[in-house]
Design an enzyme around this catalytic site. Structure first.
Site, PDB file in Angstrom:
ATOM      1  NE  ARG A 115      39.277  -0.674  11.369  1.00 15.04           N
ATOM      2  CZ  ARG A 115      38.889  -1.476  10.391  1.00 15.04           C
ATOM      3  NH1 ARG A 115      39.506  -1.446   9.222  1.00 15.04           N
ATOM      4  NH2 ARG A 115      37.901  -2.328  10.555  1.00 15.04           N
ATOM      5  CG  HIS A 159      34.009  -4.433   1.529  1.00 13.99           C
ATOM      6  ND1 HIS A 159      33.515  -5.076   2.642  1.00 13.99           N
ATOM      7  CD2 HIS A 159      35.027  -3.663   1.974  1.00 13.99           C
ATOM      8  CE1 HIS A 159      34.214  -4.712   3.708  1.00 13.99           C
ATOM      9  NE2 HIS A 159      35.133  -3.866   3.336  1.00 13.99           N
ATOM     10  CG  ASP A 203      38.188  -1.524   2.731  1.00 10.58           C
ATOM     11  OD1 ASP A 203      37.979  -2.603   3.316  1.00 10.58           O
ATOM     12  OD2 ASP A 203      37.444  -0.536   2.852  1.00 10.58           O
ATOM     13  CB  SER A 259      34.237  -5.241   8.227  1.00 13.91           C
ATOM     14  OG  SER A 259      33.569  -4.435   7.289  1.00 13.91           O
ATOM     15  NE  ARG A 308      32.006  -0.387   8.461  1.00  8.34           N
ATOM     16  CZ  ARG A 308      31.210  -1.438   8.551  1.00  8.34           C
ATOM     17  NH1 ARG A 308      29.887  -1.300   8.503  1.00  8.34           N
ATOM     18  NH2 ARG A 308      31.714  -2.656   8.654  1.00  8.34           N
ATOM     19  CB  CYS A 344      36.796 -11.390   6.999  1.00 10.13           C
ATOM     20  SG  CYS A 344      35.399 -11.502   8.136  1.00 10.13           S
ATOM     21  CE1 TYR A 395      36.640   3.367  13.706  1.00 16.21           C
ATOM     22  CE2 TYR A 395      34.801   2.892  12.232  1.00 16.21           C
ATOM     23  CZ  TYR A 395      36.054   2.583  12.733  1.00 16.21           C
ATOM     24  OH  TYR A 395      36.711   1.503  12.242  1.00 16.21           O
ATOM     25  CE  LYS A 417      34.371  -0.266   3.600  1.00 18.04           C
ATOM     26  NZ  LYS A 417      35.113  -0.561   4.731  1.00 18.04           N
TER      27      LYS A 417
HETATM   28  P1  GTP Z   1      38.438  -4.194   7.147  1.00 24.41           P
HETATM   29  O1  GTP Z   1      39.481  -3.144   7.105  1.00 24.41           O
HETATM   30  O2  GTP Z   1      37.551  -4.078   8.348  1.00 24.41           O
HETATM   31  O3  GTP Z   1      37.624  -4.253   5.898  1.00 24.41           O
HETATM   32  O4  GTP Z   1      39.181  -5.614   7.415  1.00 24.41           O
HETATM   33  P2  GTP Z   1      40.039  -6.603   6.466  1.00 24.41           P
HETATM   34  O5  GTP Z   1      39.122  -7.489   5.702  1.00 24.41           O
HETATM   35  O6  GTP Z   1      41.040  -5.846   5.704  1.00 24.41           O
HETATM   36  O7  GTP Z   1      40.765  -7.551   7.553  1.00 24.41           O
HETATM   37  P3  GTP Z   1      42.303  -7.596   8.014  1.00 24.41           P
HETATM   38  O8  GTP Z   1      43.212  -8.086   6.947  1.00 24.41           O
HETATM   39  O9  GTP Z   1      42.651  -6.310   8.649  1.00 24.41           O
HETATM   40  O10 GTP Z   1      42.226  -8.729   9.120  1.00 24.41           O
HETATM   41  C1  GTP Z   1      41.376  -8.643  10.237  1.00 24.41           C
HETATM   42  C2  GTP Z   1      41.854  -9.553  11.343  1.00 24.41           C
HETATM   43  O11 GTP Z   1      41.922 -10.902  10.872  1.00 24.41           O
HETATM   44  C3  GTP Z   1      43.248  -9.204  11.861  1.00 24.41           C
HETATM   45  O12 GTP Z   1      43.275  -9.342  13.252  1.00 24.41           O
HETATM   46  C4  GTP Z   1      44.130 -10.231  11.195  1.00 24.41           C
HETATM   47  O13 GTP Z   1      45.286 -10.506  11.965  1.00 24.41           O
HETATM   48  C5  GTP Z   1      43.214 -11.448  11.083  1.00 24.41           C
HETATM   49  N1  GTP Z   1      43.570 -12.292   9.900  1.00 24.41           N
HETATM   50  C6  GTP Z   1      43.809 -11.872   8.642  1.00 24.41           C
HETATM   51  N2  GTP Z   1      44.153 -12.895   7.817  1.00 24.41           N
HETATM   52  C7  GTP Z   1      44.106 -14.011   8.580  1.00 24.41           C
HETATM   53  C8  GTP Z   1      44.357 -15.403   8.314  1.00 24.41           C
HETATM   54  O14 GTP Z   1      44.701 -15.814   7.207  1.00 24.41           O
HETATM   55  N3  GTP Z   1      44.190 -16.265   9.366  1.00 24.41           N
HETATM   56  C9  GTP Z   1      43.819 -15.825  10.612  1.00 24.41           C
HETATM   57  N4  GTP Z   1      43.695 -16.738  11.577  1.00 24.41           N
HETATM   58  N5  GTP Z   1      43.586 -14.528  10.903  1.00 24.41           N
HETATM   59  C10 GTP Z   1      43.734 -13.630   9.906  1.00 24.41           C
HETATM   60  C1  SPV Z   2      35.285  -1.900   7.303  1.00 23.12           C
HETATM   61  O1  SPV Z   2      34.606  -1.887   8.345  1.00 23.12           O
HETATM   62  O2  SPV Z   2      35.035  -2.682   6.344  1.00 23.12           O
HETATM   63  C2  SPV Z   2      36.440  -0.989   7.179  1.00 23.12           C
HETATM   64  C3  SPV Z   2      36.623   0.035   8.210  1.00 23.12           C
HETATM   65  O3  SPV Z   2      37.164  -1.060   6.198  1.00 23.12           O
HETATM   66  S1  SPV Z   2      35.544   1.386   7.977  1.00 23.12           S
HETATM   67  O4  SPV Z   2      36.266   2.430   7.289  1.00 23.12           O
HETATM   68  O5  SPV Z   2      35.116   1.824   9.298  1.00 23.12           O
HETATM   69  O6  SPV Z   2      34.407   0.976   7.188  1.00 23.12           O
HETATM   70 MN    MN Z   3      36.526  -2.754   4.859  1.00 18.04          MN
END
Ligand code: GTP
Ligand code: SPV
Ligand code: MN
Length: 587
Positions: free
Chosen positions: A366, A226, A275, A248, A69, A250, A197, A206
């Protein structure tokens, strides 16, 4: 399909502006999906993968300038600048329409225009909204088919109400200098040009479900957030639903799909959403949540059978991968998946070996997959009334200062924890990674109006709930002196959720600190973790000296909004300062 007259007029006008060679209306059928995938494969927009190992899966490689983004090119185009607030980019609506019209003009020559009707939320639900995205990207149309309830079901709802969000999207020439993502809340319209993207181009996500929906939510007394939505089932069969706002990349998808550790026999986690959550107060005085989406657009790196088996199993079929690496046997790979290959093609399609010195998959690569494919899929996903929320979690990446978990004193204090949320930046947006910034409610890039008003709306929402959810702050990303994570994370996060649920049930033990209620180490089940005593203490400590620095930066942040900042947020800030100053400093 029968079409509503305002829809056909808008499609005709858009076609006149963009001049596509042909217009295709998507009905969301399986035959259509198969046909469109065939076309994308022969056009090279998608690459076929190993049909035996990954049936129905494909790979898309973005233009390397278009992989995340672009927050600097994202605008809220409401009539008055101050209504967008100091955290959003603003453009005058007339200027935005003029500037983008010039780029859309003839942008689809030689291409096909897809008309993609989609429904956000369960059919017939009070939560549900219809949108239509016009796009010249087959990749976008195919992603929308997984991410939303797409086609006929949306047309039925549209014809019944006549209302829909208009989303116009063109990749145009993918030139970052001519890339804009513009939102017109007053017109229920989104115009996005110059990017293919994810969050820039899948306008349901979003753009509609957060930026436009947040504006509607304020007008109509609900929330667009979110947030993940998850049901945690204990051994007695009781399911507690939680929501979590994390910036994002996290950890939302991971928490939504958590697999309990070995020790937690009889526990189970149900994924409702990963999400976005739309939340409404119900007559019983509780807050109910619906996931408006129908699929996951999840971060690939770090996803493995060890960290997130539910996601790893979900993406073994019918998945679109974006910007991951491809192995010689045409299966996929990314950093954090078991066994690095000795060679592969990186996300740009170039030859790669472990000695290449660069990641093989893009850090923001992704997977797109239908929610039903997650083994943890919750049938409540389709419940038109949503699920009742017992707790809201605010989580982020903070290497220091912020403890593993603490509970807000009440809803207003919880709103303050959301408003002052800060996190280290990630690869999900362009720009520097790892810099701490304020990301209120994990909504900094996604709130469609002035964030001070948004905080006020949150305060108000609490007043409309006789049984508001409890609010917690969590941080899985605290690091020790050696730079390593102190907390094992992933499945082990259930140990923290267990305490949160106990608190909701009125039985969890806690000590009162200046920042909120913290568990004593004995209140958490840490059995079998081999966590050192010093790590445990650090994870659950509150150092008033560290928090002094946080206070200063909070003040600067609140001041940015001037008079518009609700008094309640300043009250909370002053009360925190007072509690901290009456605390003896840690030796
Ligand atoms: P968006 O789709 O961007 O909104 O991301 P999200 O908040 O859904 O994050 P996601 O669960 O995909 O995790 C993002 C990254 O953080 C990945 O590489 C995970 O492996 C890592 N991660 C998730 N949970 C944990 C955790 O509890 N500990 C650690 N160390 N890393 C984590
Ligand atoms: C984020 O960035 O929080 C996502 C991926 O979930 S996107 O669809 O690019 O916003
Ligand atoms: Mn997100």
């Amino acid at each position: 399909m029968e079409t509503h007259s305002s829809l056909s007029t808008w499609v005709e006008e858009s076609a006149q502006l963009c001049e596509p060679d042909r217009v295709v209306w998507c009905d969301g059928s399986r035959e259509e999906r198969e046909r469109l995938i065939e076309q994308a494969l022969s056009a090279g927009e998608l690459l076929g993968l190993n049909e035996h190992e990954l049936p129905g899966c494909t790979l898309h490689r973005s233009n390397p300038n278009d992989v995340a983004r672009t927050e600097g090119l994202t605008f809220i185009c409401c009539p008055k600048k101050e209504d967008a607030g100091p955290t959003n980019n603003w453009m005058d609506p007339a200027e935005a329409y003029r500037r983008l019209s010039a780029i859309f003009d003839g942008s689809m020559r030689g291409r096909t225009m897809y008309v993609v009707p989609f429904l956000m939320g369960p059919p017939g639900s009070v939560f549900a909204k219809v949108g239509v995205e016009i796009t010249d990207s087959l990749y976008v149309a195919l992603n929308m088919g997984l991410m939303t309830r797409m086609g006929r079901v949306a047309m039925e709802q549209l014809n019944a109400s006549g209302e829909f969000t208009r989303g116009l999207h063109s990749r145009a020439d993918l030139n970052p200098d001519r890339r804009y993502i513009c939102h017109f809340p007053q017109d229920n319209t989104i115009w996005s040009v110059g990017s293919g993207y994810g969050g820039n181009a899948l306008l349901s996500k979003k753009c509609l479900a957060l930026r436009l929906a947040s504006v509607l939510g304020r007008e109509q007394g609900w929330l667009a957030e979110h947030m993940l939505i998850v049901g945690v089932e204990d051994p007695s069969g009781k399911i507690t639903y939680l929501c979590g706002a994390f910036p994002s990349a996290c950890g939302k998808t991971n928490l939504a799909m958590l697999v309990p550790p070995e020790r937690f026999k009889g526990w189970r986690v149900w994924t409702v959403g990963d999400d976005i959550a739309w939340l409404r107060p119900a007559p019983d005085g509780r807050l109910y949540a619906v996931n408006p989406e129908a699929g996951f657009f999840g971060v690939a790196p770090g996803t493995s059978m060890k960290s997130n088996p539910n996601a790893a199993l979900a993406v073994r079929r019918n998945t679109i991968f974006t910007n991951v690496a491809m192995k010689p046997d045409r299966t996929v790979w990314w950093e954090g998946l078991e066994d690095s290959p000795s060679e592969c093609l990186n996300w740009k399609g170039q030859y790669w070996t472990p000695q290449s010195g660069q990641p093989a998959a893009h850090p923001n690569s992704r997977f797109t997959v239908d929610i039903h494919q997650a083994p943890s899929y919750s049938p409540e996903w389709d419940n038109p009334n949503g699920v009742p929320i017992s707790a809201i979690l605010f989580g982020s990446r903070r290497a220091s200062v912020v403890p593993l978990v603490y509970e807000a004193f009440n809803w207003q204090h919880g709103t303050f924890l959301g408003a002052t949320l800060s996190s280290e930046t990630t690869a999900a947006a362009t720009g520097q990674v790892g810099v701490v910034r304020r990301d209120p409610f994990a909504m900094l890039p996604f709130c469609g109006y002035n964030m001070a008003d948004y905080f006020g709306h949150w305060v108000q929402m609490g007043k409309n709930l006789s049984q508001p959810p409890r609010v917690f702050r969590v941080n899985w990303f605290r690091r020790g002196a050696d730079g390593k994570f102190l907390w094992p994370g992933f499945g082990e996060n259930l140990r923290v959720l267990q305490w949160i649920i106990q608190r909701c049930d009125g039985v969890g033990e806690a000590r009162e600190t200046p920042i909120g209620f913290l568990p004593r180490p004995s209140a958490l089940d840490l059995e079998g973790l081999e966590l050192s005593q010093s790590a445990t203490e650090e994870l659950l400590s509150v150092n008033p000296l560290h928090w002094g620095g946080a206070l200063e930066s909070q003040q600067q942040f609140l001041e940015k909004f001037g008079e518009r900042m609700p008094r309640e947020m300043w009250d909370e800030h002053h009360a925190l300062a007072k509690r901290l100053s009456s605390q003896p400093p840690v030796p």
